[in-house]
Write a protein that holds these residues in place. Structure first.
Motif, PDB file in Angstrom:
ATOM      1  N   TRP A 123      50.780 -40.151  89.057  1.00 53.54           N
ATOM      2  CA  TRP A 123      50.911 -39.710  90.443  1.00 53.54           C
ATOM      3  C   TRP A 123      51.539 -38.319  90.529  1.00 53.54           C
ATOM      4  O   TRP A 123      51.157 -37.491  91.350  1.00 53.54           O
ATOM      5  CB  TRP A 123      51.739 -40.719  91.239  1.00 53.54           C
ATOM      6  CG  TRP A 123      51.641 -40.541  92.732  1.00 53.54           C
ATOM      7  CD1 TRP A 123      51.921 -39.422  93.459  1.00 53.54           C
ATOM      8  CD2 TRP A 123      51.216 -41.518  93.679  1.00 53.54           C
ATOM      9  NE1 TRP A 123      51.706 -39.636  94.796  1.00 53.54           N
ATOM     10  CE2 TRP A 123      51.277 -40.923  94.959  1.00 53.54           C
ATOM     11  CE3 TRP A 123      50.820 -42.859  93.571  1.00 53.54           C
ATOM     12  CZ2 TRP A 123      50.944 -41.614  96.121  1.00 53.54           C
ATOM     13  CZ3 TRP A 123      50.498 -43.539  94.730  1.00 53.54           C
ATOM     14  CH2 TRP A 123      50.557 -42.919  95.987  1.00 53.54           C
ATOM     15  N   ARG A 180      46.703 -36.594  94.665  1.00 52.89           N
ATOM     16  CA  ARG A 180      45.521 -36.997  95.426  1.00 52.89           C
ATOM     17  C   ARG A 180      44.885 -38.246  94.818  1.00 52.89           C
ATOM     18  O   ARG A 180      44.554 -39.207  95.534  1.00 52.89           O
ATOM     19  CB  ARG A 180      44.491 -35.859  95.439  1.00 52.89           C
ATOM     20  CG  ARG A 180      44.861 -34.667  96.308  1.00 52.89           C
ATOM     21  CD  ARG A 180      43.730 -33.644  96.251  1.00 52.89           C
ATOM     22  NE  ARG A 180      43.997 -32.500  97.115  1.00 52.89           N
ATOM     23  CZ  ARG A 180      43.164 -31.470  97.261  1.00 52.89           C
ATOM     24  NH1 ARG A 180      42.019 -31.447  96.579  1.00 52.89           N
ATOM     25  NH2 ARG A 180      43.459 -30.484  98.078  1.00 52.89           N
ATOM     26  N   ALA A 192      47.160 -41.276  95.543  1.00 53.92           N
ATOM     27  CA  ALA A 192      47.083 -41.776  96.913  1.00 53.92           C
ATOM     28  C   ALA A 192      45.770 -42.511  97.158  1.00 53.92           C
ATOM     29  O   ALA A 192      45.745 -43.577  97.797  1.00 53.92           O
ATOM     30  CB  ALA A 192      47.236 -40.620  97.896  1.00 53.92           C
ATOM     31  N   ILE A 193      44.669 -41.955  96.637  1.00 56.38           N
ATOM     32  CA  ILE A 193      43.367 -42.611  96.797  1.00 56.38           C
ATOM     33  C   ILE A 193      43.358 -43.952  96.068  1.00 56.38           C
ATOM     34  O   ILE A 193      42.867 -44.965  96.576  1.00 56.38           O
ATOM     35  CB  ILE A 193      42.245 -41.706  96.271  1.00 56.38           C
ATOM     36  CG1 ILE A 193      42.126 -40.444  97.124  1.00 56.38           C
ATOM     37  CG2 ILE A 193      40.921 -42.447  96.232  1.00 56.38           C
ATOM     38  CD1 ILE A 193      41.745 -40.682  98.558  1.00 56.38           C
ATOM     39  N   ASP A 238      43.640 -32.810  89.345  1.00 52.20           N
ATOM     40  CA  ASP A 238      43.541 -33.643  90.536  1.00 52.20           C
ATOM     41  C   ASP A 238      42.127 -33.625  91.082  1.00 52.20           C
ATOM     42  O   ASP A 238      41.267 -32.856  90.643  1.00 52.20           O
ATOM     43  CB  ASP A 238      44.532 -33.153  91.591  1.00 52.20           C
ATOM     44  CG  ASP A 238      45.055 -34.302  92.444  1.00 52.20           C
ATOM     45  OD1 ASP A 238      44.443 -35.384  92.432  1.00 52.20           O
ATOM     46  OD2 ASP A 238      46.089 -34.112  93.133  1.00 52.20           O
ATOM     47  N   PHE A 239      41.869 -34.474  92.077  1.00 51.28           N
ATOM     48  CA  PHE A 239      40.561 -34.536  92.711  1.00 51.28           C
ATOM     49  C   PHE A 239      40.204 -33.191  93.342  1.00 51.28           C
ATOM     50  O   PHE A 239      41.043 -32.543  93.972  1.00 51.28           O
ATOM     51  CB  PHE A 239      40.534 -35.612  93.791  1.00 51.28           C
ATOM     52  CG  PHE A 239      40.063 -36.955  93.309  1.00 51.28           C
ATOM     53  CD1 PHE A 239      39.317 -37.091  92.149  1.00 51.28           C
ATOM     54  CD2 PHE A 239      40.359 -38.102  94.033  1.00 51.28           C
ATOM     55  CE1 PHE A 239      38.876 -38.326  91.714  1.00 51.28           C
ATOM     56  CE2 PHE A 239      39.922 -39.354  93.612  1.00 51.28           C
ATOM     57  CZ  PHE A 239      39.182 -39.457  92.445  1.00 51.28           C
ATOM     58  N   SER A 240      38.947 -32.811  93.198  1.00 52.41           N
ATOM     59  CA  SER A 240      38.445 -31.609  93.840  1.00 52.41           C
ATOM     60  C   SER A 240      38.109 -31.909  95.300  1.00 52.41           C
ATOM     61  O   SER A 240      38.157 -33.065  95.757  1.00 52.41           O
ATOM     62  CB  SER A 240      37.180 -31.126  93.128  1.00 52.41           C
ATOM     63  OG  SER A 240      36.155 -32.099  93.252  1.00 52.41           O
ATOM     64  N   SER A 241      37.743 -30.879  96.044  1.00 54.25           N
ATOM     65  CA  SER A 241      37.349 -31.071  97.444  1.00 54.25           C
ATOM     66  C   SER A 241      36.119 -31.958  97.556  1.00 54.25           C
ATOM     67  O   SER A 241      35.985 -32.740  98.506  1.00 54.25           O
ATOM     68  CB  SER A 241      37.082 -29.710  98.094  1.00 54.25           C
ATOM     69  OG  SER A 241      38.245 -28.914  98.071  1.00 54.25           O
ATOM     70  N   MET A 249      37.269 -35.504  97.207  1.00 60.04           N
ATOM     71  CA  MET A 249      38.054 -35.901  98.373  1.00 60.04           C
ATOM     72  C   MET A 249      37.155 -36.162  99.575  1.00 60.04           C
ATOM     73  O   MET A 249      37.437 -37.059 100.385  1.00 60.04           O
ATOM     74  CB  MET A 249      39.084 -34.818  98.707  1.00 60.04           C
ATOM     75  CG  MET A 249      40.229 -34.729  97.702  1.00 60.04           C
ATOM     76  SD  MET A 249      41.134 -36.298  97.495  1.00 60.04           S
ATOM     77  CE  MET A 249      41.866 -36.473  99.130  1.00 60.04           C
TER      78      MET A 249
END
Length: 500
Positions: free
Chosen positions: A371, A376, A379-380, A449-452, A455
């Motif tokens: 985390w 991101r 949280a997802i 982390d996750f990209s746009s 997301m």
């Protein structure tokens, strides 16, 4: 003609993607997205045009086509769209888009062939949800298998060949049982009427003895139970999910498993009502076993993909329970659960696939504390984990609660036993979050982390799950036409079956 276009568009897109992949690795992705977008527009146009003025025929149908195909054998190109089909096709198109986006960077070899198989699988799934000729239904049922075999065998992981062959043997073998039952039903109808046909509505009027009806029903039930999957026909599932690429896992969990539930709703129960009533206690027992056994197996896993795979057995046990409980509440819950499971489990497979792509491992014993470096993703992961355990306000809770409430009205013991699965699901969901995202972080772990793009995919699924959890009435309204015939059969034959 629009119904046929819903199948031909992804087929055409797959062929174009396969051909274009030889020269441009990006073009197949855009072609697949474009064709799925066209299908989505066609569905929305169909809804806007026909929903308020649907034609009634053994239920309410938004659109139908019925053309000769092989007239010598009584086989017709009979497609129909009602509310149940509509919901599942929307889920198919949505998860199809998510699968293409999720595999954007994961699939770098044979990109064109990959998207050809992916789109061919989606075309087969759509055909299953539209077919009203039983031979045509079987044709689409088999059409799904070969491209999914290639998705696993070519782009899968370490034991992909073993998993692909196992998947194919289980589903193909059970499909042949269903085909034998379809042919037998058509021949019995031919002896009674003098007309050879595979039409759904004509075969539904066939007069069957109790023993014959039970054997034919079992031929259908086993095929659908393998695909759902129902314990003890579930052993192919974890291997196929574990070894499949991310898109393959999403399509398997989100769509192919739903074809089994759809088959029970559309064919097994309405075509064989008396046998289904007799068999209901057995089916409900298998549903409860699946709920508990799948949840316990999920908790025992160290591999993230296998954990998510076994949760499908547990969640779809609620669907089996709701179908054979048979009243309106349980059936509505089964439909919502099918949709919510497709979204939440599909999202979890995308998340696990992203973690594997970044960290090159699925073993939770080698993870922890992610985390802090990827908030991101954390949280997802937390959101979809608590969706999986049935948090109130999300679609999974609505589906499971309605199934249990409807089941309690006809068989309280099954409902109480099924409720225990909610407890175990809380344990495995929170354990997953703790082991992956909290605790001590391995020193060597680095994580992007996750990209746009990711997301946007996840945000779409989150909105859909919240909408299902807070305002499911449109789903109930849409599904009511598809469930009308089944509810009528259920009220006459299943509701009074009681607890064994």
């Amino acid at each position: 003609m629009i119904l046929l276009s819903l199948i031909l568009t992804p087929l055409t897109g797959g062929l174009l993607a396969g051909l274009s992949g030889r020269h441009n690795s990006a073009l197949p992705r855009w072609l697949s997205l474009g064709c799925l977008a066209i299908d989505l527009v066609l569905v929305l146009v169909l809804c806007a045009t026909h929903y308020s003025a649907a034609v009634t025929l053994n239920g309410t149908w938004l659109a139908q086509i019925d053309w000769p195909w092989i007239p010598q054998l009584g086989i017709r190109l009979h497609l129909g769209l009602d509310g149940l089909s509509l919901l599942l096709i929307l889920l198919t198109l949505g998860l199809g888009v998510m699968s293409v986006v999720a595999s954007w960077s994961e699939i770098t070899e044979r990109v064109g062939f990959f998207h050809f198989n992916l789109m061919l699988t989606l075309a087969g799934v759509i055909g299953v949800f539209l077919a009203l000729d039983l031979f045509l239904f079987f044709f689409f049922w088999e059409l799904m298998l070969v491209p999914m075999y290639f998705l696993i065998a070519v782009w899968g992981h370490e034991r992909r060949i073993y998993a692909a062959i196992k998947f194919f043997l289980f589903t193909q073998g059970s499909g042949l049982l269903m085909f034998a039952a379809i042919v037998a039903l058509a021949l019995i109808n031919y002896r009674q009427t003098g007309t050879l046909t595979f039409d759904y509505f004509a075969l539904a009027k066939t007069q069957l003895g109790s023993t014959t009806q039970m054997w034919l029903m079992l031929g259908f039930f086993i095929a659908f139970a393998v695909k759902l999957p129902v314990v003890p026909f579930h052993t192919w599932l974890a291997d196929a999910h574990t070894e499949a690429p991310t898109a393959g896992s999403v399509i398997l969990a989100g769509l192919l498993l739903k074809t089994g539930a759809y088959g029970l709703l559309r064919f097994a129960v309405p075509l064989f009502p008396a046998a289904s009533a007799t068999f209901a206690p057995v089916a409900m027992t298998l549903g409860v076993i699946g709920i508990l056994y799948g949840a316990m197996l999920a908790f025992a896993q160290d591999d993230m993909k296998r954990l998510v795979a076994y949760t499908s057995i547990s969640h779809l046990g609620f669907v089996l329970l709701g179908i054979y409980a048979g009243n309106a509440l349980a059936l509505q819950g089964a439909i919502v659960q099918m949709l919510a499971h497709g979204l939440s489990t599909g999202a979890l497979f995308i998340l696990v696939g992203a973690l594997q792509e970044r960290l090159h491992t699925r073993d939770m014993r080698q993870l922890g504390g992610l985390w802090s470096s990827a908030p991101r993703i954390g949280a997802i992961g937390l959101f979809f984990a608590i969706a999986s355990l049935g948090l109130p306000g999300l679609g999974n809770f609505v589906g499971e609660f309605l199934v249990l409430l409807g089941t309690y009205r006809v068989a309280g013991g099954f409902a109480i036993a099924g409720t225990l699965g909610l407890v175990v699901s809380t344990i495995y969901a929170l354990s997953f979050v703790q082991r992956v995202f909290h605790g001590e972080r391995p020193a060597r772990t680095t994580l992007a982390d996750f990209s746009s793009r990711h997301m946007l995919v996840m945000a779409t699924m989150i909105v859909a799950l919240v909408w299902l959890g807070c305002y499911p009435q449109p789903v109930f309204d849409a599904a009511s036409s598809g469930l009308a015939n089944l509810q009528r059969v259920a009220s006459e034959h299943l509701a009074g079956s009681g607890e064994p």
